[in-house]
Design an enzyme around this catalytic site. Structure first.
Site, PDB file in Angstrom:
ATOM      1  CG  ASP B  91      55.087  38.684  20.216  1.00 34.03           C
ATOM      2  OD1 ASP B  91      56.011  37.625  20.665  1.00 34.03           O
ATOM      3  OD2 ASP B  91      55.037  39.655  20.548  1.00 34.03           O
ATOM      4  CG  ASP B 275      47.278  40.006  22.495  1.00 36.85           C
ATOM      5  OD1 ASP B 275      47.759  41.066  23.242  1.00 36.85           O
ATOM      6  OD2 ASP B 275      47.087  39.936  21.499  1.00 36.85           O
ATOM      7  CB  CYS B 313      33.838  38.628  41.640  1.00 37.39           C
ATOM      8  SG  CYS B 313      35.423  38.090  40.953  1.00 37.39           S
ATOM      9  CB  CYS B 315      38.454  36.688  41.426  1.00 34.31           C
ATOM     10  SG  CYS B 315      38.712  38.175  42.771  1.00 34.31           S
ATOM     11  CB  CYS B 318      35.907  38.641  45.181  1.00 32.97           C
ATOM     12  SG  CYS B 318      36.253  40.188  44.298  1.00 32.97           S
ATOM     13  CG  HIS B 344      38.474  41.462  40.454  1.00 36.42           C
ATOM     14  ND1 HIS B 344      37.704  40.962  41.186  1.00 36.42           N
ATOM     15  CD2 HIS B 344      38.408  42.467  39.965  1.00 36.42           C
ATOM     16  CE1 HIS B 344      36.594  41.609  40.687  1.00 36.42           C
ATOM     17  NE2 HIS B 344      37.060  42.386  39.905  1.00 36.42           N
TER      18      HIS B 344
END
Lengths: 500, 421
Positions: B91, B275, B313, B315, B318, B344
């Protein structure tokens, strides 16, 4: 089944440096985990290796033996590992990790109510919980560790301890071990048991405890513990809890410390594995290997270093370029401003050429690599992922930045690095031992000269860690500015104690 | 930059695109995890990349303070400094100046603020902001804009809008004078408060500068305005902005808990990027995001659950079988608990967007929206603003639901798991 085999060519009479091999064969899968000794074990906090997520634990392949203190799970009844065994609960890899369970964290010396005849006091987030030997046995049965540390009656009250107290401590520790070994209570006998060498700071008490382990069993116990002839026959090894030992008696020298341990081990078999928890420095580990002959260390100093922002940087044997140096720090306090612009990796010899004895650190911070298998969340629009896994080593400057900004990844990276340095240290010990014991003594003397044992670097880093922890947040720069201005006015204020 | 539209939703304004920047391709729409201090909370760049993330955000204001430009220059930019090899966005630093600094005064020259180092008045000009972003070296950089709170009314809003346009010109001029157009894409930021007319003027002016900017952001929202106004502003801008440039909704969802909706609704309105710190921040407080709403893992009823956070999931948390019970044991006490939830939650948002991309590509985006809202809000009721916003682009969330069962609720659409006691 756990077994320990000392290398025959190095095994000393009773005391002295030795190399060996711990192997653990998992009967369900025939996985065989091998651990060369002297070697490293890693302790957990609330069931996790501090700062390591499961994928980073997997990346840290020096972790083979994991100690899990059970006490943090006592805050709920029934404790979580009794509903799901430790291995699946904590996500350890059955083909790589040996899981050892103890009730207490041996390095936790906070004051706690004394144990009773029928219970050990343990600490969890909800306060002190009493655990009876029979509930411990149930916890062990249900949480299915690979190795168990038997309950011990350790005196954590202020020394000196009366003879009566010591006698009681020995009696209880023997009773509790007997209970764990007995099969009469219905539960299957626990295997792979380690016993903490009880007796505290009293040489006589320590010898008495050892004698009780090897003496023939009473007739009634012969039935209960069948086919064992002595308590010692039922155990795989001995552990020495140096933190509580140091707290129980004022020791003036290393010889006194190793002397007390030898009092215990003198009459015990030298073919069983010996574990030391709570060693204070790599120097101490070396001397314990030399004078007593230990096989596994928890290397808490490596974990503490990661907590406090120190990247370990030392080797055994001392590399040739450092052999004429003195009192070097064993690591880098990366909080120090001196590292703000240092773009080298944690371990980086000053010479341009890294000699053969000093190849680059293999940890995931110094030799990171990207995963070749990454998640793809829209497979029909495949991005044709890069299969180049090369990554740049993390730099001291970046870690300095992460520490100053209180970013958690700093500690994860330091943990992976420091455990690897500790593991390499023990590998160095083994390689020197292989060459011969005479060599080993010289190398220890050199190590003690070259690397500062007081480890001032850890104390300084701990202070910086505390400062950042206190100052962080909105307005931090202003607060630091004020403090600096104040210090400029009164430059002599040195005795100011930190309120902690 | 290469910006290729791969598919457009026939009903809504959503589209799938491949944006190829200096550090590789990123599929849009996407959500960018925020690595404020050059680190995604608790994760290494290797871990972040493995989660399927190809674009992250660094904050200019923070990096300028620590480690500082001198060190970033020595390191060869923020990518090398933090070891990140995918795309990066920064930014302008202006927003934090307003929100974090004690006094900030906007003049035509730039933003005047008291230096966090020594309290001395310091000026951040558009040129200075771009110069700092050049040192950081992000693939997408933002113009310095004149930020006013979205609740501000009166002539100040229009003044800020025109000043943002003038500052854009200065940013473009400086950026091009340094020859950075080929390696760093400069994005313009549409301002204009909550006034549709000002927004339209601003968009028109900025389209005039299209050849000099890589993409457009919609700024000045999510400062506490009503959701109804929020989506209308996004909609006006997204509709008028050029099709062949990526569109970025900045800092959407500052209020906790509403981000997922903001994100998905914005995609339907034609937004490509957003974002937010929500998934990583909420993770540290013990909250896991799921397609059925957030789970507050500190709550007592998770103590015995051996289920993973979400069944299918992928990830690391998980897929390694981490149970809710052990997460309850760890969160807010051990850093490893925060790492597990951060991984996650980042994957959750990436899946949400990945699913949206797949659906847009397959032409089934309206159905995807309906099923997400049904799962997420089926029990608590649909937030009215979402229903209205999606209706405006031709999707009726309530389609197929018997009228007697339709639940529509006012308010932001917060969903939170509370203790039962």
């Amino acid at each position: 089944m756990l077994s320990f085999r000392p290398h025959t060519n190095t095994i000393p009479e009773v005391f002295g440096p030795r190399r060996g091999l711990i192997s653990f064969v998992r009967s369900e899968s025939n996985d065989c985990i091998k651990l060369e000794t002297p070697g490293l074990l890693v302790s957990t906090s609330r069931g996790v290796v501090p700062h390591l997520s499961r994928d980073n634990l997997r990346r840290t392949n020096v972790i083979r033996w994991i100690n899990v203190p059970f006490e943090s799970f006592l805050e709920r009844q029934p404790p979580l590992p009794t509903t799901l065994p430790l291995q699946p609960l904590l996500g350890f890899d059955p083909s790589r990790h040996i899981i050892a369970l103890s009730l207490r964290d041996p390095n936790d010396l906070r004051p706690i109510p004394p144990n009773g005849d029928g219970h050990v006091s343990a600490m969890c987030i909800r306060g002190v919980q009493r655990v009876s030997p029979s509930s411990y046995k149930t916890y062990v049965r249900d949480s299915k560790p690979d190795v168990v540390f038997a309950l011990t009656d350790t005196c954590l009250s202020a020394p000196p301890h009366s003879q009566k107290r010591m006698t009681k401590s020995i009696d209880r520790s023997c009773d509790w071990l007997r209970n764990l070994l007995s099969s009469s209570t219905g539960a299957e006998r626990s295997r792979n048991i380690f016993v903490n060498l009880a007796g505290g700071g009293s040489a006589g008490a320590r010898r008495a405890f050892a004698a009780r382990l090897v003496e023939p069993l009473e007739p009634k116990d012969l039935v209960d513990l069948h086919p064992l002839q002595s308590l010692d026959e039922g155990i795989s090894g001995y552990s020495s809890d140096l933190a509580s030992l140091r707290a129980s008696v004022l020791l003036s020298s290393h010889d006194e410390l190793s002397g007390l341990i030898k009092d215990s081990l003198g009459s015990l078999s030298n073919a069983k594995a010996r574990i030391a928890t709570g060693s204070r420095s790599p120097h101490e580990c070396l001397r314990l290997i030399r004078d007593v002959g230990f096989d596994l260390f928890d290397a808490q100093w490596a974990v503490n270093a990661a907590h406090w922002g120190v990247a370990l940087d030392f080797r055994f044997p001392v590399p040739s370029r450092l052999r004429d140096r003195e009192s070097l720090d064993i690591g880098h306090n990366l909080y120090s401003e001196g590292y703000a612009e240092d773009f080298r990796s944690f371990i980086h010899p000053t010479e341009d050429v890294i000699s053969l004895e000093e190849s680059r650190c293999r940890c995931s911070a110094c030799s990171p690599s990207f995963e070749s298998d990454i998640l793809n969340h829209s497979p029909s629009l495949d991005l044709s992922a890069s299969h180049d896994t090369t990554a740049q080593p993390f730099t001291r400057a970046y870690l300095h930045h992460l520490l100053q900004t209180h970013e958690m990844s700093a500690h994860a990276l330091l943990m992976m690095h420091n455990l690897t340095v500790a593991d390499d240290f023990f590998a160095g010990v083994r390689s020197v031992l292989e060459a011969g014991p005479g060599n080993f003594n010289d190398e220890i003397a050199l190590f003690e000269k070259v690397y500062d044992e007081s480890m001032m670097v850890m104390a300084t880093a701990k202070e910086a860690w505390g400062t950042v922890d206190k100052e962080r947040g909105k307005g931090r720069l202003a607060r630091e500015q004020q403090k600096a201005a104040k210090n400029d006015q009164q430059p002599v204020v040195q005795t100011e104690s930190t309120p902690q | 930059m290469k910006f290729e539209i791969l598919a457009s939703c026939p009903t809504t304004r959503a589209r799938v695109a491949r944006m190829t920047l200096n550090h590789g391709p990123t599929l849009l729409p996407t959500f960018m995890p925020v690595a404020t201090q050059a680190a995604l909370k608790g994760l290494t760049p290797q871990q972040t990349e493995a989660l399927g993330v190809t674009l992250i955000l660094n904050n200019t204001y923070h990096l300028n303070l620590r480690p500082g430009i001198k060190i970033l220059d020595q390191a060869g930019g923020a990518h090398k400094f933090q070891g990140w090899r995918r795309n990066l966005l920064t930014d302008s630093g202006g927003f934090q100046l307003v929100s974090l600094s004690q006094f900030t005064q906007i003049t035509e020259e730039g933003a005047l603020f008291s230096s966090p180092y020594d309290g001395k008045p310091t000026m951040l000009t558009p040129e200075e902001s771009i110069a700092i972003q050049h040192s950081i070296g992000a693939d997408i950089i933002m113009q310095l804009d004149d930020v006013v709170s979205s609740l501000t009314t009166g002539p100040r809003v229009e003044e800020a809008m025109w000043r943002s346009i003038r500052w854009l010109d200065r940013c473009i001029k400086y950026h091009e004078s340094k020859g950075r157009q080929d390696t760093q894409e400069l994005f313009a930021i549409v301002q204009g408060g909550l006034d549709p007319k000002l927004r339209e003027i601003c968009v028109r002016e900025m389209i005039n500068r299209k050849e000099n900017v890589g993409g457009y952001a919609v700024g000045g929202l999510s400062g506490g305005e009503a959701k109804d106004v929020f989506w209308k502003m996004i909609s006006i801008c997204a509709e008028k902005l050029p099709v062949d440039r990526p569109r970025y909704a900045m800092g959407i969802g500052f209020a906790e808990g509403t981000k997922l909706l903001d994100l998905l609704v914005c995609v339907a309105l034609g937004i490509d990027m957003a974002d937010c710190v929500f998934p990583t921040r909420t993770a540290r407080f013990g909250v896991a995001l799921t397609f059925r709403g957030p789970l507050n893992l500190r709550l007592k009823h998770h103590t015995t659950s051996l289920d993973t956070i979400e069944e299918d999931c992928p990830c690391p948390t998980c897929s390694s079988g981490t149970s809710r019970a052990i997460l309850h044991h760890l969160v807010t006490v051990e850093t490893a608990g925060a790492h597990a939830l951060t991984q996650h939650n980042v994957v959750f948002q990436a899946r949400l967007m990945g699913g949206a991309r797949e659906a847009i590509f397959a032409g089934t985006f309206p159905a995807y929206l309906r099923s997400f809202f049904a799962n997420y809000f089926g029990e608590t009721g649909y937030p009215k603003w979402c229903v209205d916003a999606l209706r405006s682009v031709g999707v009726d969330l309530l389609e197929g639901i018997p009228p007697a069962e339709v639940k529509v609720v006012d308010g932001q659409g917060m969903k939170w798991e509370y203790s039962e006691s």
